[in-house]
Design an enzyme around this catalytic site. Sequence first.
Site, PDB file in Angstrom:
ATOM      1  N   CYS A 392      35.492  38.885  47.972  1.00 47.83           N
ATOM      2  CA  CYS A 392      35.029  37.516  47.751  1.00 47.83           C
ATOM      3  C   CYS A 392      34.592  37.294  46.298  1.00 47.83           C
ATOM      4  O   CYS A 392      35.441  37.145  45.430  1.00 47.83           O
ATOM      5  CB  CYS A 392      33.940  37.163  48.754  1.00 47.83           C
ATOM      6  SG  CYS A 392      33.819  35.397  49.004  1.00 47.83           S
ATOM      7  N   HIS A 523      36.381  38.135  53.580  1.00 52.56           N
ATOM      8  CA  HIS A 523      35.549  39.336  53.780  1.00 52.56           C
ATOM      9  C   HIS A 523      36.205  40.238  54.818  1.00 52.56           C
ATOM     10  O   HIS A 523      35.917  40.112  56.011  1.00 52.56           O
ATOM     11  CB  HIS A 523      34.148  38.935  54.265  1.00 52.56           C
ATOM     12  CG  HIS A 523      33.331  38.267  53.231  1.00 52.56           C
ATOM     13  ND1 HIS A 523      32.506  38.954  52.371  1.00 52.56           N
ATOM     14  CD2 HIS A 523      33.215  36.964  52.895  1.00 52.56           C
ATOM     15  CE1 HIS A 523      31.913  38.102  51.551  1.00 52.56           C
ATOM     16  NE2 HIS A 523      32.314  36.889  51.847  1.00 52.56           N
ATOM     17  N   GLU A 525      35.584  43.148  55.574  1.00 51.28           N
ATOM     18  CA  GLU A 525      34.611  44.030  56.241  1.00 51.28           C
ATOM     19  C   GLU A 525      34.180  43.508  57.617  1.00 51.28           C
ATOM     20  O   GLU A 525      33.775  44.285  58.469  1.00 51.28           O
ATOM     21  CB  GLU A 525      33.388  44.263  55.349  1.00 51.28           C
ATOM     22  CG  GLU A 525      32.496  43.061  55.061  1.00 51.28           C
ATOM     23  CD  GLU A 525      32.911  42.255  53.834  1.00 51.28           C
ATOM     24  OE1 GLU A 525      34.094  42.320  53.440  1.00 51.28           O
ATOM     25  OE2 GLU A 525      32.041  41.539  53.278  1.00 51.28           O
TER      26      GLU A 525
HETATM   27  N1  GLN Z   1      29.729  32.716  45.335  1.00 46.88           N
HETATM   28  C1  GLN Z   1      31.118  32.700  45.640  1.00 46.88           C
HETATM   29  C2  GLN Z   1      31.538  31.425  46.350  1.00 46.88           C
HETATM   30  O1  GLN Z   1      30.723  30.734  46.935  1.00 46.88           O
HETATM   31  C3  GLN Z   1      31.498  33.913  46.458  1.00 46.88           C
HETATM   32  C4  GLN Z   1      30.897  33.936  47.821  1.00 46.88           C
HETATM   33  C5  GLN Z   1      30.903  35.288  48.455  1.00 46.88           C
HETATM   34  O2  GLN Z   1      31.065  36.311  47.801  1.00 46.88           O
HETATM   35  N2  GLN Z   1      30.695  35.337  49.748  1.00 46.88           N
HETATM   36  O3  GLN Z   1      32.682  31.085  46.361  1.00 46.88           O
END
Ligand code: GLN
Length: 554
Positions: A392, A523, A525
Site C-alpha cells: 500500500c 494489502h 497480508e
Molecule cells: N496513506 C495511503 C493512502 O491513503 C496508503 C494507505 C495504506 O498504506 N493503507 O492511500
Amino acid sequence: MAKEGHKYVFVLGGVMSGVGKGVVTSSLGLLLEQKGYPVNLVKVDPYLNVDAGTMNPTEHGEVFVLRSGLETDQDMGNYERFLGRDLTNDDYMTSGMVYQSVIARERALEYGGKCVEAIPHVRDEILRRIGKAAAYNGSRVSVIEIGGTIGDFQNALFIEAARVLKMNQPEDVLFVMVSYLPTPGTLGEMKTKPTQTAVRDLNSYGVQPDFIIARSREPIDEKRKEKLAVWCNVRKDRVIAAPDIKSIYEAPINFEKDKLGNALLDALKLPEKRRASLATWKKFALATADTKAPEVHIAIVGKYFDTGDFVLSDAYLSVIEAIKFSAAKLGRQPKITWVNSKSIERDTKTLAALARYDGIIVPGGFGETGIEGKIQAIRFAREKKIPYFGLCYGMQLMVIEYARNVLALKGAHTTEIKKSAEDPVVDVMLEQKKHIADNKYGGTMRLGAYPCYLKKNTIARGAYKSELVEERHRHRYEINPAYVKRLEEAGLVFSGTSPDGVLMEIAELPRTAHPFMLGTQFHPEFQARPLSPHPLFTEFLRAAIAQKKNKRVA
Ligand code: GLN
C-alpha cells in the site's frame, strides 16, 4: 432474536487483558468445526468508535479489513486465519455501532414515544446483532468474544445481554472465562486469588463461568486446579491449563490434547460428529516453531514503533503472520527486525545497515512521519538489489522513489503530504476528494475486496498463477494515471490493474532489472492463511532466500 437451539459460547476475560481471549476464541472455533459443527466467531469491541478504522494502530493494534470493507479489530484477523475463511460484517460489533443503530431508530420515531434506555433497548440491539450473526449459513455454534475485562464499565451491557440469553435458553449458552494466574517473582508460587476474585465479580452480574482457561507461565498443577474448581464453582475437568506457548498456532493442538473440544461439546449437549483431524494444522504449527530451520532475515521499515509499552508487532500483525506462513511453507525461520524510518532520516548508519537483510518490507501507513526515511530505504533496496516488497503506502512510495531517482522528477510526491507537489505521482482518488472536503473520514476509504487483473509474463502473474484475483484495500490515494506512461517507459511495470485498466494495483521491476522489487496498492497480508500462504509473500521470501545464498557466495 436469536435462533432457538443454536448454541452460544461467550468468551470473557478475567484478571487482566492481553492474555489471549482472541486465540482461545479462534481455537474453540477451529476445534468445533473440526468436530463437525460449523461456527461463526463474533468479536465485541466495547469502545464507542463505530469501527476500528479511526483508531491509531499504536494504541489499538492493526486495523483488519474484512472482504466487505469493514474495518475491524486485529482479533478478526486471527479468527479468519484459524478458520481459514472470510468473516462477515455481522461477526463484528462495537458499542459505537450498537448505539448508532439505537439512536437512528430513536430519531426515526421507531420507539413510539418511549424513553429509550440502555436496558432494554441497547441490550436488545446487542441481542439482535448476536442473533443476526448466528443466522450465518449453517452455523450451529456462535463463539462470541467480549472485549475488555470483567468489571469494566464499558462491556457490562454486553455481559448483561449474554446473561439474558442464558436465562432464555439455559441449555444453549456457555461462559468461558480466560483468566491469568500470576507467579510473583518474590514468591515463586502461582496464585489463584485474582481468578477467584474475577469469578466473584462475574457472579455479581448473575453469570457463572462454565469453563476457566487458566493462562499462566507454567502449566497449572492439580492442586491449583482443585482450588479453582472449589472456590470458583467450576467442574475440575473444566478448568483448563493454558501455559505460555511459542506460537499461537499450538493453542488448538494443546486444547485438543486436554480434551477441551469434547468437554465443550459435552457441556453444550452436542455429540462429537467426528474426531478432530489436526494433522495438517500440526505440520504447519511445527514448521512455524522449528527453530532449527535456516533463517531468513527481513527488515520491516515503518514508523509505528515508538510509543511507551506498546507491543511492536500488533500494528503490523497480519504482515508478520503472512511472513510466517510463507516462511513455514519454504522451510525457513523468519527473523524480523523493526527499523524505524525516522532513524534512517537521522543517521546514515541505519540506512547502510539495511544491507544485512535478505529482504525489506515497507508496510501500509499514513502521513508524513518518517516518509523520507522509507523512501531512502526503498532506494537502497532498489540500487543494492535487495528484494523489496511494498504494501500500500510501501507501493506508493516505491513509485515516488522511482519517479524521483530514475525519471529525475525531483519534485515527485504524494498529495497526501504535499498538496502542491510539482509532480503529484501519487494523488487523491477522485471519489475521495469529497469525503476529505466534508471531513468524512470514518469508513470512507477505498475499502475491501476489489478484482485485480494481472498482466502476462510478470512476477505477479507467475506468483498467483491466475489472470484475475481479488484483494483487500484500504487507501485514499492512488498512482496518478497521468504519470503511468512515463513510469512505464522508464522501466516500471504495472503488472496488476483494476479490470478496466484505470487503477494501478501492482508495480514491479522486471526480473532482469532486480531480483524482486514489487509493490501492491492492496494489502495482501489480509488474505494470507496458515494453510494457504499468500503467493506474493512466498515469492518475495523465495527471492530473499536466493539473495541470502548469493550473499554467502560473494
Ligand atoms: N496513506 C495511503 C493512502 O491513503 C496508503 C494507505 C495504506 O498504506 N493503507 O492511500
